[in-house]
Design a protein around this motif. Sequence first.
Motif, PDB file in Angstrom:
ATOM      1  N   UNK A  59     -40.287  -2.685 -51.964  1.00 32.78           N
ATOM      2  CA  UNK A  59     -41.011  -3.541 -51.026  1.00 32.78           C
ATOM      3  C   UNK A  59     -40.644  -3.154 -49.602  1.00 32.78           C
ATOM      4  N   UNK A  60     -41.642  -2.780 -48.804  1.00 33.16           N
ATOM      5  CA  UNK A  60     -41.418  -2.451 -47.400  1.00 33.16           C
ATOM      6  C   UNK A  60     -42.025  -3.565 -46.557  1.00 33.16           C
ATOM      7  N   UNK A  61     -41.177  -4.304 -45.865  1.00 29.09           N
ATOM      8  CA  UNK A  61     -41.638  -5.379 -44.983  1.00 29.09           C
ATOM      9  C   UNK A  61     -41.961  -4.768 -43.626  1.00 29.09           C
ATOM     10  N   UNK A  62     -43.257  -4.693 -43.304  1.00 26.31           N
ATOM     11  CA  UNK A  62     -43.698  -4.064 -42.058  1.00 26.31           C
ATOM     12  C   UNK A  62     -44.291  -5.112 -41.124  1.00 26.31           C
ATOM     13  N   UNK A  63     -44.165  -4.840 -39.815  1.00 24.20           N
ATOM     14  CA  UNK A  63     -44.696  -5.742 -38.800  1.00 24.20           C
ATOM     15  C   UNK A  63     -45.437  -4.934 -37.736  1.00 24.20           C
ATOM     16  N   UNK A  64     -46.506  -5.532 -37.215  1.00 28.06           N
ATOM     17  CA  UNK A  64     -47.274  -4.927 -36.139  1.00 28.06           C
ATOM     18  C   UNK A  64     -47.388  -5.937 -35.000  1.00 28.06           C
ATOM     19  N   UNK A 103     -16.864 -12.824 -39.055  1.00 26.79           N
ATOM     20  CA  UNK A 103     -17.515 -11.601 -39.524  1.00 26.79           C
ATOM     21  C   UNK A 103     -19.036 -11.767 -39.456  1.00 26.79           C
ATOM     22  N   UNK A 104     -19.740 -10.647 -39.410  1.00 32.64           N
ATOM     23  CA  UNK A 104     -21.192 -10.667 -39.360  1.00 32.64           C
ATOM     24  C   UNK A 104     -21.750  -9.871 -40.526  1.00 32.64           C
ATOM     25  N   UNK A 105     -22.868 -10.360 -41.063  1.00 32.65           N
ATOM     26  CA  UNK A 105     -23.472  -9.718 -42.229  1.00 32.65           C
ATOM     27  C   UNK A 105     -24.905  -9.296 -41.932  1.00 32.65           C
ATOM     28  N   UNK A 106     -25.368  -8.307 -42.668  1.00 35.49           N
ATOM     29  CA  UNK A 106     -26.746  -7.827 -42.599  1.00 35.49           C
ATOM     30  C   UNK A 106     -27.219  -7.602 -44.025  1.00 35.49           C
ATOM     31  N   UNK A 107     -28.431  -8.043 -44.340  1.00 30.86           N
ATOM     32  CA  UNK A 107     -28.937  -7.941 -45.702  1.00 30.86           C
ATOM     33  C   UNK A 107     -30.269  -7.201 -45.722  1.00 30.86           C
ATOM     34  N   UNK A 108     -30.477  -6.429 -46.777  1.00 30.17           N
ATOM     35  CA  UNK A 108     -31.711  -5.665 -46.954  1.00 30.17           C
ATOM     36  C   UNK A 108     -32.119  -5.782 -48.416  1.00 30.17           C
ATOM     37  N   UNK A 109     -33.226  -6.476 -48.651  1.00 32.51           N
ATOM     38  CA  UNK A 109     -33.714  -6.715 -50.008  1.00 32.51           C
ATOM     39  C   UNK A 109     -35.116  -6.134 -50.111  1.00 32.51           C
ATOM     40  N   UNK A 110     -35.282  -5.106 -50.942  1.00 32.22           N
ATOM     41  CA  UNK A 110     -36.552  -4.366 -50.963  1.00 32.22           C
ATOM     42  C   UNK A 110     -36.954  -3.959 -52.369  1.00 32.22           C
ATOM     43  N   UNK A 111     -36.808  -4.856 -53.327  1.00 27.92           N
ATOM     44  CA  UNK A 111     -37.221  -4.538 -54.693  1.00 27.92           C
ATOM     45  C   UNK A 111     -36.244  -3.621 -55.384  1.00 27.92           C
ATOM     46  N   UNK A 112     -36.659  -2.369 -55.619  1.00 28.61           N
ATOM     47  CA  UNK A 112     -35.793  -1.405 -56.301  1.00 28.61           C
ATOM     48  C   UNK A 112     -34.644  -0.939 -55.429  1.00 28.61           C
ATOM     49  N   UNK A 113     -34.686  -1.230 -54.140  1.00 29.94           N
ATOM     50  CA  UNK A 113     -33.616  -0.868 -53.203  1.00 29.94           C
ATOM     51  C   UNK A 113     -33.100  -2.127 -52.530  1.00 29.94           C
ATOM     52  N   UNK A 114     -31.791  -2.221 -52.353  1.00 28.09           N
ATOM     53  CA  UNK A 114     -31.213  -3.381 -51.678  1.00 28.09           C
ATOM     54  C   UNK A 114     -29.762  -3.079 -51.315  1.00 28.09           C
ATOM     55  N   UNK A 126     -34.702  -6.628 -56.793  1.00 23.43           N
ATOM     56  CA  UNK A 126     -34.823  -7.922 -56.111  1.00 23.43           C
ATOM     57  C   UNK A 126     -36.300  -8.255 -55.989  1.00 23.43           C
ATOM     58  N   UNK A 127     -36.636  -9.537 -56.065  1.00 24.47           N
ATOM     59  CA  UNK A 127     -38.047  -9.920 -56.102  1.00 24.47           C
ATOM     60  C   UNK A 127     -38.556 -10.457 -54.779  1.00 24.47           C
ATOM     61  N   UNK A 128     -37.721 -10.548 -53.751  1.00 24.96           N
ATOM     62  CA  UNK A 128     -38.148 -11.069 -52.458  1.00 24.96           C
ATOM     63  C   UNK A 128     -37.500 -10.240 -51.357  1.00 24.96           C
ATOM     64  N   UNK A 129     -38.156 -10.207 -50.186  1.00 27.34           N
ATOM     65  CA  UNK A 129     -37.606  -9.440 -49.069  1.00 27.34           C
ATOM     66  C   UNK A 129     -36.695 -10.283 -48.191  1.00 27.34           C
ATOM     67  N   UNK A 130     -36.597 -11.588 -48.446  1.00 24.78           N
ATOM     68  CA  UNK A 130     -35.777 -12.447 -47.593  1.00 24.78           C
ATOM     69  C   UNK A 130     -34.579 -13.053 -48.322  1.00 24.78           C
ATOM     70  N   UNK A 131     -34.303 -12.603 -49.555  1.00 32.52           N
ATOM     71  CA  UNK A 131     -33.159 -13.125 -50.303  1.00 32.52           C
ATOM     72  C   UNK A 131     -32.859 -12.174 -51.449  1.00 32.52           C
TER      73      UNK A 131
END
Length: 538
Positions: A244-249, A109-120, A142-147
């Motif tokens: 928390x919105x993790x953005x990349x440029x 099976x494959x998993x996908x995770x989204x951790x964004x503070x008040x949303x996850x 959640x307090x981190x965007x990677x866990x």
Amino acid sequence: MAARVAGHELRWGEAVLGFDEHGELVSLVHDQWGPYLEGLDVRLAGTDTTAPLIALEEDEVEVHLGGPVQLDVRHSVLAGWDQRIVASNVSGAPRAATVRLRPVPARGCDAWTWSAGAEAAWIVAPRGDGPLLVVRQRQGVTQATDAFELGPSSRWQAEERRLWHWQATWLPDLRAAAVVLPGWWPDPVDLPDTVPLVIADLDQAVDDDGTLEVGLVGDTVEILPADGRHRATVRLNSARGTTLVEARWAAPLDQVLRSWADRLLDRAAGRHPAEPHDPAPTGGRGRAELLDTTTAAALVLAALAGPGLVDPLRALDVVEASLAGPLRGRTDPEAVLACLGLHAATGDASWLDRATDLVLELGPGPLGAVAAMNLVTTLATAGLDPSGPAQALARVAAHCATGFDPEGQPIPRDVRAEYALVLGTGRWDAGLRDAARWLGHRLGGGLPGQPPGGGDPRTMAREVLMLRMLDEQAADELEAEWLMGPADLAERTTRRLLADLADAADRFPAGPVADLLPDDPATFGAQVLLPLVLAQSW
């Protein structure tokens, strides 16, 4: 590690949740689609706990851990599957502690995770065509965007109590799973380097710590990084809490490619021959300039094919000396690609002969099908006989179709998918559909987030390459299941990887990338960039 055995079960609709003697979830099995989870670990770190007190009922399981910070974990199936986690600092003084949640997908099976503070949320896709298990954070932060770590921080005030509530459901595909996103969520969040992140909800207040350029444009807020970085965690405050919105440029691929190739060449200039039998210095220079991996050689040649290298003649000399010297015995797919690059740069047909010899000996492995097909195409274009490499490619593909190599060892799924897609050009059948859906699950189908633990950027880059192999016939069907088509998903994932590499030029970001970092970051970057470069010409 041996599988944990379920001693107690809860029936949740068409699925069964299994718990061990400690009250920990050890399995989730769907009646029709089989296993989804091998565990859902909830851990309290940074403080001591007592032995668990466990209550097993027909419709719920509850576990209590005592200590300075108490932890209560309850699974209930009274109205769907709910997970309720309550932590309380009862020590009478401020303390440091962390509550972590980690879903463990079942094998295949494959998993996908989204951790964004008040949303996850987290999502598990099964091995077959079954529905997605989608679990959304309904209360807590959640307090981190990677866990998944219970926030707002790891510091607890005396008598502080925190609640984490997760709710599970079944959804048909990744497009349907977008229901977990708030309506204002910005799209995209992986952007070209000059394009701002747009927040279209003015109720979301940007918490600017001086690292952002924030501007109000009409009814939207536009954000760019102010410090030259390519990543930023944008904090947005609203009545819902802090999100928390993790953005990349990302800079353009050719720009990152040139920068990385120059870096590899600069490192080669400082490298002395490692062994007495290494070749003597060449080109009249005071010492040999040598690359130490075929990946680096192939990447430098890819950069040589375009404009912008500081010294293209030197680059060609370095690659030729490396392949004639320390890399001569390498037999990997990257060596094939380097030989093809040297043929393109010099017109010397002997490099095609060497590439052919290598392909005839290749077994199943990452980039093997791509390298072999590139050779077949080059030979045919040059009016030469491609039958030998074509037959070798077909033989390996036949083994991939069985799932086992000539020695009877299992072939990894990513390798099997690569061979199927390389040889599937112009077709769209059940096997290719399965491979394509698997890629979508691996890369989130356009949802924000990441694979559990962040994923290996080198693997993600090869998955981008495979996405590029899908044609328009596949795109129409997949766009109905994902949030976007394969080409857009490949482009956005490419930007994500390029942004991470750009920020890693002098220092890799903390977290999963740093954990994967080899002794030399330049080699790591080359392993990420080479598939992305190949994807542009597929």
